[in-house]
Design a protein around this motif. Structure first.
Motif, PDB file in Angstrom:
ATOM      1  N   CYS A   1     -55.981  39.347 -51.993  1.00  0.00           N
ATOM      2  CA  CYS A   1     -56.791  39.056 -50.840  1.00  0.00           C
ATOM      3  C   CYS A   1     -56.010  38.505 -50.036  1.00  0.00           C
ATOM      4  N   LYS A   2     -55.771  38.381 -48.605  1.00  0.00           N
ATOM      5  CA  LYS A   2     -54.856  37.873 -47.440  1.00  0.00           C
ATOM      6  C   LYS A   2     -56.510  37.018 -46.376  1.00  0.00           C
ATOM      7  N   THR A   3     -57.470  37.195 -46.503  1.00  0.00           N
ATOM      8  CA  THR A   3     -58.399  36.575 -46.131  1.00  0.00           C
ATOM      9  C   THR A   3     -60.234  36.637 -46.562  1.00  0.00           C
ATOM     10  N   ALA A   4     -60.435  35.627 -46.387  1.00  0.00           N
ATOM     11  CA  ALA A   4     -61.725  35.057 -47.120  1.00  0.00           C
ATOM     12  C   ALA A   4     -62.474  36.777 -46.069  1.00  0.00           C
ATOM     13  N   VAL A   5     -62.539  36.978 -45.515  1.00  0.00           N
ATOM     14  CA  VAL A   5     -63.718  38.587 -45.732  1.00  0.00           C
ATOM     15  C   VAL A   5     -63.284  39.489 -46.430  1.00  0.00           C
ATOM     16  N   GLU A   6     -61.616  40.004 -46.539  1.00  0.00           N
ATOM     17  CA  GLU A   6     -61.125  40.352 -47.922  1.00  0.00           C
ATOM     18  C   GLU A   6     -61.725  39.806 -48.881  1.00  0.00           C
ATOM     19  N   ALA A   7     -61.651  38.965 -49.111  1.00  0.00           N
ATOM     20  CA  ALA A   7     -61.712  38.321 -50.194  1.00  0.00           C
ATOM     21  C   ALA A   7     -63.673  38.888 -51.165  1.00  0.00           C
ATOM     22  N   SER A   8     -64.547  38.769 -49.663  1.00  0.00           N
ATOM     23  CA  SER A   8     -65.641  38.984 -50.122  1.00  0.00           C
ATOM     24  C   SER A   8     -66.220  40.353 -50.033  1.00  0.00           C
TER      25      SER A   8
END
Length: 722
Positions: free
Chosen positions: A92-99
């Motif tokens: 995951c590259k961003t917090a949004v992607e991980a969420s």
């Protein structure tokens, strides 16, 4: 057609077409069995692409006429689902992607939880992380009573929280207090304890696990509701407020604010209980995404990948010899500890040789006492305790040593004594027997220099207490054979150890980077900084104990013996500060003789916190007064450790920065959330570390001078870790 598992109690089934890692079949009683078996892997781990596969298998099951329910089982021999694939999270590259990844997991679990007929998890082996979250989404859980069966949510150990609904389902099932304890510690629960706390609905022998799960589905039995006392503690404004207040207070006292995942876990659980599970799931996914992006989680995941990779290595390009019996020379604290992990974890017969029966009795009692604790806590049966103790025997001569494959020497740190031990083993053991010395400082080539079979002499440095410290250093000398190295590494792994192969030089790796750290703490003390102020500074930095308390724990006399060896090899930068030897001259050895920097045997003082012995200050002729901040003290001690670690890498004392990080974290408790010395240098930047060392050198002396390798990397902008 019948299931191919060796269980005569399994009813007839009709197979259906398998779908990748998930296959579905039906019994004559109209119960579907979903088998999880990830192709080509030893254990099942959940991957992002499985979300679609699970949905497809549930849709297929729903189309079956007269379906009474589903049973979820593993196709692996010794594990259910060991968790999520960590590489998926690291991608995951961003917090949004991980969420979004967490939300996808929540959606899958929600589909299982809302399935129209009962879904029962039949658990055998490791059921961890996402595996337990999947089981929690099922309507009931049955587990095997096998020792391999463990249930837990260890995400906090990776700087994360359960992201597929675990923070919401677990508190509602077993109550908030126990759920928070499981998630904040990451500890695993065994079958009987899981049954007592309501985590599973039944625990049965493995031979009838599937049969029991099928019967539960056929009878339409779902999970029992939470127990009344659990429900009361989880709810109620006052009880809830007190619970979260004390949990947060205790957690902060342990983490010192260094592990953001613990705060997030508490917040998300509280949100779910205060505002409902819908808001709880949203908070969980959001917090999961934020935590994935933290440097702490990146460091902890880096350690996970590093230790996983190390487990696959043999240490040398040769197949290890089989080890069926192990000998131990010396029945002291180290000898007893090595015997214990060899018998109880490796399951190998151990023969202890000591000069008198008292030493043997001491070693046997060491293992008995550790096993007795397990019996009292119901983690071990009395019969199993007896069986494991029967693996350990003792002798005052060398009877039985002719059948020993590897001998671990744990006698005093005396070169001539260790050389005589080599000669005696070569005389009384088999030609293939390996001699492994548990020396903490003596060069292995010197121990082997009079051996007739030097290729079978190696160092195997354990850390005290052996049953708790996970690291061992494997130290070959120039003449050690590759097979001796791989065999020794293999034994260490069987003992449950993380083994790094290090170079044969004074202090090896761990003690070499530890010595300047301890010496600088001593300089701070002699300058008047209070003992507890120094220790608190390094505990707040992230070490489990401070350097002065560590010296008390390992033995002040042991620590001072290593110093002269390092000074002789590397020069005055390793010299202990003048005046510090007064502590040893006063017969202060630390905890082992009840006389050190701290007071011992002071029961009933009304506090669990260790008290400094004030007579130490008079002995050192100092007046204690905090003059430097904790951050400054920590910086002085840690910077010297970083500098020495780089020297060790450039001198090939360690094979890689990875090994250096693992050695420091598992050997001396370097803060895991910082990833180890080399990852920490990368985090700060080599140029920043060089600048700090130069400033410290101007203030405190030339022992802070940055090494050439660190300067070079600063100039070229090189990193140590990928």
């Amino acid at each position: 057609m019948r299931d191919n598992m060796e269980n005569p109690n399994i009813p007839e089934i009709t197979p259906a077409e398998p779908v990748s890692a998930f296959s579905l079949m039906f019994t004559a009683e109209h119960v579907g069995i979903i088998t999880v078996d990830v192709p080509g892997e030893k254990v099942n781990t959940l991957k992002a692409e499985f979300a679609q596969q699970i949905c497809a298998i549930l849709q297929k099951a729903q189309q079956y006429p007269n379906l009474k329910g589903l049973v979820l089982v593993s196709g692996k021999t010794d594990s259910f689902i060991a968790g999520a694939d960590i590489t998926m999270i690291s991608g995951c590259k961003t917090a949004v992607e991980a969420s979004q990844l967490a939300q996808k997991g929540q959606t899958v679990m929600s589909q299982i939880a809302s399935f129209s007929v009962p879904v029962v998890a039949a658990i055998h082996g490791a059921c961890l992380g996402g595996g337990l979250e999947l089981a929690l989404a099922c309507h009931a859980r049955v587990c095997s009573l096998d020792d391999k069966t463990q249930l837990g949510l260890p995400e906090v150990q990776l700087g994360l929280l359960p992201g597929s609904g675990g923070t919401q389902r677990l508190p509602r099932l077993i109550g908030a207090p126990k759920a928070l304890d499981m998630m904040l510690t990451g500890r695993s629960i065994r079958a009987k304890q899981a049954l007592r706390m309501g985590l599973v609905d039944d625990a049965v022998p493995y031979s009838i696990l599937l049969k029991t799960a099928l019967e539960r589905v056929a009878k339409g039995r779902r999970s029992r509701p939470p127990l009344p006392w659990q429900a009361r503690l989880a709810g109620g404004p006052l009880g809830k407020s007190l619970l979260f207040y004390f949990v947060r207070k205790q957690t902060r006292a342990k983490t010192h604010g260094n592990y953001p995942a613990t705060e997030k876990i508490i917040d998300v659980v509280k949100t779910g209980l205060d505002q409902g599970s819908g808001n709880g799931y949203q908070a969980e996914a959001r917090a999961f995404g934020e935590l994935v992006m933290t440097p702490q989680s990146a460091a902890l995941r880096g350690l996970f990948f590093a230790s996983t990779a190390l487990k696959k290595e043999k240490g040398a390009d040769a197949e290890p010899l089989p080890v069926s019996r192990v000998g131990i020379l010396g029945g002291g604290l180290m000898g007893g500890g090595i015997a214990n992990v060899t018998a109880t974890r490796a399951g190998l017969p151990v023969r202890i040789k000591d000069i008198n029966h008292e030493g043997i009795r001491h070693a046997l009692k060491y293992s008995w006492d550790l096993l007795e604790k397990k019996v009292r806590s119901r983690r071990l049966t009395r019969n199993e305790q007896q069986r494991q103790m029967m693996l350990i025997s003792g002798t005052t001569d060398y009877s039985g040593f002719s059948q020993i494959d590897i001998v671990v020497e744990a006698v005093f740190e005396d070169l001539k004594l260790k050389q005589s031990m080599v000669a005696e083993i070569e005389k009384n053991a088999a030609p293939h027997t390996i001699f492994a010395s548990n020396t903490s400082s003596l060069p292995i080539h010197q121990i082997a220099e009079k051996a007739t079979r030097p290729e079978r002499v190696i160092g195997l440095h354990y850390f005290s207490p052996v049953d708790k410290m996970p690291l061992v250093e494997v130290i070959p000398h120039a003449g050690t054979s590759a097979q001796t190295i791989s065999t020794t590494v293999s034994l260490a792994k069987k003992q449950g150890k993380t083994a790094i192969v290090v170079g044969d030089s004074a202090g090896f790796y761990v003690n070499r980077i530890l010595a300047p750290y301890i010496n600088e703490a001593a300089r701070c003390l002699l300058a008047g900084e209070p003992v507890d102020h120094i220790d608190n500074a390094l505990v707040n930095f992230g070490f489990p104990v401070g350097p002065v308390q560590l010296l008390d724990e390992v033995g002040i006399d042991v620590g001072t013996k290593i110093g002269p060896i390092l000074v002789e090899a590397f020069g005055e930068r390793f010299a202990a500060p003048s005046g510090f030897d007064a502590v040893l001259q006063d017969d202060r050895k630390g905890r082992k003789n009840g006389k050190g920097f701290y007071l011992y045997g002071q029961k009933g003082r009304g506090t669990k916190k260790k008290q400094v012995d004030p007579s130490v200050y008079r002995l050192l002729n100092v007046t204690p007064k905090a003059q430097q901040s904790g951050e400054e003290i920590a910086q002085r001690c840690v910077m010297l450790m970083l500098n020495e670690a780089v020297r060790c890498l450039d001198e090939n004392v360690i094979r890689s920065a990875r090994d250096g990080d693992l050695g420091a974290v598992f050997g001396i408790g370097f803060p895991p959330f910082r990833g180890g010395p080399f990852r920490y240098i990368d985090t700060l930047g080599a140029a920043s570390v060089v600048k700090t060392l130069e400033q410290l050198a101007q203030r405190y002396g030339e022992h802070f001078t940055p090494c050439e390798g660190l300067r070079r990397r600063a100039e070229q902008g090189e990193r140590f870790c990928p």
